[in-house]
Design an enzyme around this catalytic site. Structure first.
Site, PDB file in Angstrom:
ATOM      1  N   HIS A   1       0.837  -1.205   0.000  1.00  0.00           N
ATOM      2  CA  HIS A   1       0.000   0.000   0.000  1.00  0.00           C
ATOM      3  C   HIS A   1       0.873   1.257   0.000  1.00  0.00           C
ATOM      4  O   HIS A   1       0.720   2.132  -0.851  1.00  0.00           O
ATOM      5  CB  HIS A   1      -0.922  -0.006   1.223  1.00  0.00           C
ATOM      6  CG  HIS A   1      -1.736   1.242   1.400  1.00  0.00           C
ATOM      7  ND1 HIS A   1      -3.074   1.316   1.093  1.00  0.00           N
ATOM      8  CD2 HIS A   1      -1.389   2.491   1.831  1.00  0.00           C
ATOM      9  CE1 HIS A   1      -3.514   2.537   1.336  1.00  0.00           C
ATOM     10  NE2 HIS A   1      -2.503   3.277   1.786  1.00  0.00           N
ATOM     11  N   GLU A   2       1.784   1.336   0.955  1.00  0.00           N
ATOM     12  CA  GLU A   2       2.563   2.568   1.115  1.00  0.00           C
ATOM     13  C   GLU A   2       3.456   2.826  -0.095  1.00  0.00           C
ATOM     14  O   GLU A   2       3.529   3.951  -0.603  1.00  0.00           O
ATOM     15  CB  GLU A   2       3.400   2.515   2.396  1.00  0.00           C
ATOM     16  CG  GLU A   2       2.582   2.327   3.683  1.00  0.00           C
ATOM     17  CD  GLU A   2       1.487   3.349   3.899  1.00  0.00           C
ATOM     18  OE1 GLU A   2       1.523   4.413   3.264  1.00  0.00           O
ATOM     19  OE2 GLU A   2       0.573   3.080   4.696  1.00  0.00           O
TER      20      GLU A   2
ATOM     21  N   HIS B   1       1.667   4.314  -3.039  1.00  0.00           N
ATOM     22  CA  HIS B   1       1.486   5.771  -3.028  1.00  0.00           C
ATOM     23  C   HIS B   1       2.603   6.440  -3.831  1.00  0.00           C
ATOM     24  O   HIS B   1       2.388   7.463  -4.482  1.00  0.00           O
ATOM     25  CB  HIS B   1       1.484   6.321  -1.598  1.00  0.00           C
ATOM     26  CG  HIS B   1       0.158   6.199  -0.903  1.00  0.00           C
ATOM     27  ND1 HIS B   1      -1.028   6.630  -1.454  1.00  0.00           N
ATOM     28  CD2 HIS B   1      -0.169   5.690   0.313  1.00  0.00           C
ATOM     29  CE1 HIS B   1      -2.026   6.401  -0.607  1.00  0.00           C
ATOM     30  NE2 HIS B   1      -1.530   5.819   0.473  1.00  0.00           N
TER      31      HIS B   1
ATOM     32  N   TYR C   1      -4.727  14.322  -2.954  1.00  0.00           N
ATOM     33  CA  TYR C   1      -5.058  13.519  -1.776  1.00  0.00           C
ATOM     34  C   TYR C   1      -6.204  14.127  -0.967  1.00  0.00           C
ATOM     35  O   TYR C   1      -6.065  14.415   0.228  1.00  0.00           O
ATOM     36  CB  TYR C   1      -3.808  13.345  -0.923  1.00  0.00           C
ATOM     37  CG  TYR C   1      -3.853  12.118  -0.024  1.00  0.00           C
ATOM     38  CD1 TYR C   1      -3.921  10.836  -0.548  1.00  0.00           C
ATOM     39  CD2 TYR C   1      -3.828  12.257   1.359  1.00  0.00           C
ATOM     40  CE1 TYR C   1      -3.960   9.724   0.270  1.00  0.00           C
ATOM     41  CE2 TYR C   1      -3.865  11.154   2.185  1.00  0.00           C
ATOM     42  CZ  TYR C   1      -3.934   9.896   1.629  1.00  0.00           C
ATOM     43  OH  TYR C   1      -3.974   8.780   2.447  1.00  0.00           O
TER      44      TYR C   1
ATOM     45  N   GLU D   1      -5.962   6.333  -2.436  1.00  0.00           N
ATOM     46  CA  GLU D   1      -6.003   5.315  -1.385  1.00  0.00           C
ATOM     47  C   GLU D   1      -6.378   3.942  -1.947  1.00  0.00           C
ATOM     48  O   GLU D   1      -5.803   2.921  -1.575  1.00  0.00           O
ATOM     49  CB  GLU D   1      -7.025   5.715  -0.313  1.00  0.00           C
ATOM     50  CG  GLU D   1      -6.431   6.500   0.811  1.00  0.00           C
ATOM     51  CD  GLU D   1      -5.272   5.760   1.450  1.00  0.00           C
ATOM     52  OE1 GLU D   1      -5.461   4.604   1.849  1.00  0.00           O
ATOM     53  OE2 GLU D   1      -4.188   6.327   1.518  1.00  0.00           O
TER      54      GLU D   1
ATOM     55  N   ASP E   1     -10.251  13.250   7.630  1.00  0.00           N
ATOM     56  CA  ASP E   1      -9.548  12.291   6.772  1.00  0.00           C
ATOM     57  C   ASP E   1      -9.453  12.810   5.324  1.00  0.00           C
ATOM     58  O   ASP E   1      -9.680  12.059   4.372  1.00  0.00           O
ATOM     59  CB  ASP E   1     -10.258  10.924   6.834  1.00  0.00           C
ATOM     60  CG  ASP E   1      -9.547   9.843   6.049  1.00  0.00           C
ATOM     61  OD1 ASP E   1      -8.305   9.875   5.938  1.00  0.00           O
ATOM     62  OD2 ASP E   1     -10.258   8.948   5.536  1.00  0.00           O
TER      63      ASP E   1
ATOM     64  N   HIS F   1      -9.667   7.542   3.283  1.00  0.00           N
ATOM     65  CA  HIS F   1      -9.544   6.145   3.713  1.00  0.00           C
ATOM     66  C   HIS F   1     -10.915   5.502   3.924  1.00  0.00           C
ATOM     67  O   HIS F   1     -11.002   4.347   4.326  1.00  0.00           O
ATOM     68  CB  HIS F   1      -8.743   6.031   5.021  1.00  0.00           C
ATOM     69  CG  HIS F   1      -7.313   6.444   4.904  1.00  0.00           C
ATOM     70  ND1 HIS F   1      -6.901   7.742   5.084  1.00  0.00           N
ATOM     71  CD2 HIS F   1      -6.203   5.733   4.597  1.00  0.00           C
ATOM     72  CE1 HIS F   1      -5.591   7.816   4.919  1.00  0.00           C
ATOM     73  NE2 HIS F   1      -5.143   6.611   4.613  1.00  0.00           N
TER      74      HIS F   1
HETATM   75  N1  ASN Z   1      -1.094   4.871   6.438  1.00  0.00           N
HETATM   76  C1  ASN Z   1      -1.713   6.040   5.889  1.00  0.00           C
HETATM   77  C2  ASN Z   1      -1.802   5.920   4.386  1.00  0.00           C
HETATM   78  O1  ASN Z   1      -0.890   5.459   3.733  1.00  0.00           O
HETATM   79  C3  ASN Z   1      -0.981   7.250   6.259  1.00  0.00           C
HETATM   80  C4  ASN Z   1      -1.741   8.441   5.840  1.00  0.00           C
HETATM   81  O2  ASN Z   1      -2.870   8.634   6.191  1.00  0.00           O
HETATM   82  N2  ASN Z   1      -1.129   9.264   5.036  1.00  0.00           N
HETATM   83  O3  ASN Z   1      -2.788   6.291   3.817  1.00  0.00           O
HETATM   84 ZN    ZN Z   2      -2.587   5.247   2.079  1.00  0.00          ZN
END
Ligand code: ASN
Ligand code: ZN
Length: 327
Positions: A146-147, A150, A161, A170, A243, A248
């Site tokens: 996931h990370e 991004h 975002y 996301e 958020d 998310h």
């Molecule tokens: N773990 C979260 C994400 O990757 C961190 C955030 O909210 N930026 O979305």
């Molecule tokens: Zn994320």
């Protein structure tokens, strides 16, 4: 809409015709996918030593050195980055996050009791969790996928975002997070659990994971963590200012569309479905895209790869319809 879509699909097909494999039976009209590349990752893992500074001490692990072989978080971050690199290079022909071989930098033990992980535009950082809500976040390969994804979004034109484009950002990260896991385990869409962030919830948390693409809204329900707020349909879209406008939260909708499409297709989700999603990101060219824009782009890619009258296109239209988006 359908006519527009097919006209655009034809245009895209023509634009890319030069890449089509010629003279091979069965490939006419099918755009060749990006050829897998043989590149190898260049990874560096640093030890954050529970502090906020990045990247921290190190590198403690590189492609040629391993100073902390007994540190599970170092090992997980290193190997996980390799699994993500392999997905993108072998399946989609992408050489690292920037498609130019950039070094994959990760910091583990970031801050003290830190219940998150993130891509900061340059590198990855993983907290160890507080032991109550989360255990070390590098313990979940879907989180690592996931990370890092991004980063792929960032280097592919970006998706702002916030609001729907942020939820698409996301969702792309979730999709390629679970695909990293499924490919590593050799699972079909049917066999996979479709969970993001499984295995990192604290021992007493009531839940399976951070998110479920199969059942958005049902990943957890716990006094400490609250209840999974994700919708699976546009009728349940959450309008909120928190958020970043629910990035998310509403990601549950495109997540579930991908899940449904992959289930219709059967087999390995990173193949047909993953390709269409990957191509859609490459060709979207719209950082402010809405769910509708994205759905149309995926339809263009599906028609482009498989042909406009194919079952693949019909399945995809159906998947979007089931989450409340008409294409
Ligand atoms: N773990 C979260 C994400 O990757 C961190 C955030 O909210 N930026 O979305
Ligand atoms: Zn994320």
């Amino acid at each position: 809409m359908a006519a527009d879509l097919m006209a655009r699909a034809t245009e895209v097909r023509e634009e890319r015709a030069e890449f089509a494999v010629k003279g091979v039976p069965g490939t006419q009209g099918v755009v060749a996918r990006a050829a897998p590349i043989a590149a190898a990752p260049i990874r560096e893992v640093y030890d954050g030593e529970k502090k906020a500074a990045l990247p921290g001490r190190g590198p403690v692990r590189t492609e040629t050195t391993n100073n902390e072989p007994n540190d599970q978080e170092v090992t997980d971050a290193f190997e996980g980055a390799g699994d993500v690199f392999d997905l993108y290079s072998k399946e989609y022909g992408r050489n690292s996050l920037d498609d130019a071989g950039m070094t994959l930098i990760s910091t583990v033990h970031h801050r003290r009791n830190y219940n998150n992980a993130f891509w900061n535009g340059t590198q990855m950082a993983y907290g160890d969790g507080d032991g109550q809500i989360f255990t070390p976040l590098s313990g979940s390969l879907s989180v690592i996928g996931h990370e890092l994804s991004h980063g792929v979004v960032q280097f592919s034109g970006g998706l702002i975002y916030r609001d729907q484009s942020g939820a698409l950002n996301e969702s792309f990260a979730d999709v390629f997070g679970v695909l990293t896991v499924q490919r590593k385990l050799g699972q079909t869409a049917c066999e996979a659990d479709w969970l993001v962030g499984d295995g990192i919830l604290g021992p007493n948390i009531k839940g399976d994971a951070l998110r479920s693409m199969k059942a958005p809204g049902l990943a957890y329900d716990d006094p400490l963590l609250g209840k999974d707020p994700q919708p699976y349909h546009m009728d349940l879209f959450v309008v909120t200012t928190s958020d970043n406008g629910g990035v998310h939260i509403n990601s549950g909708i495109p997540n579930h569309a991908f899940y449904l499409f992959a289930q219709y297709l059967g087999g390995h989700a990173w193949e047909k479905a993953g390709h269409i999603w990957y191509d859609a990101l490459q060709n979207l060219n719209n950082p402010h895209a809405t769910f509708q824009d994205w759905a149309i782009q995926t339809m263009i890619e599906a028609a482009n790869i498989h042909g406009s009258g194919t079952l693949e296109v019909a399945y995809l239209r159906r998947a979007w319809k089931l989450v409340g988006i008409s294409v």
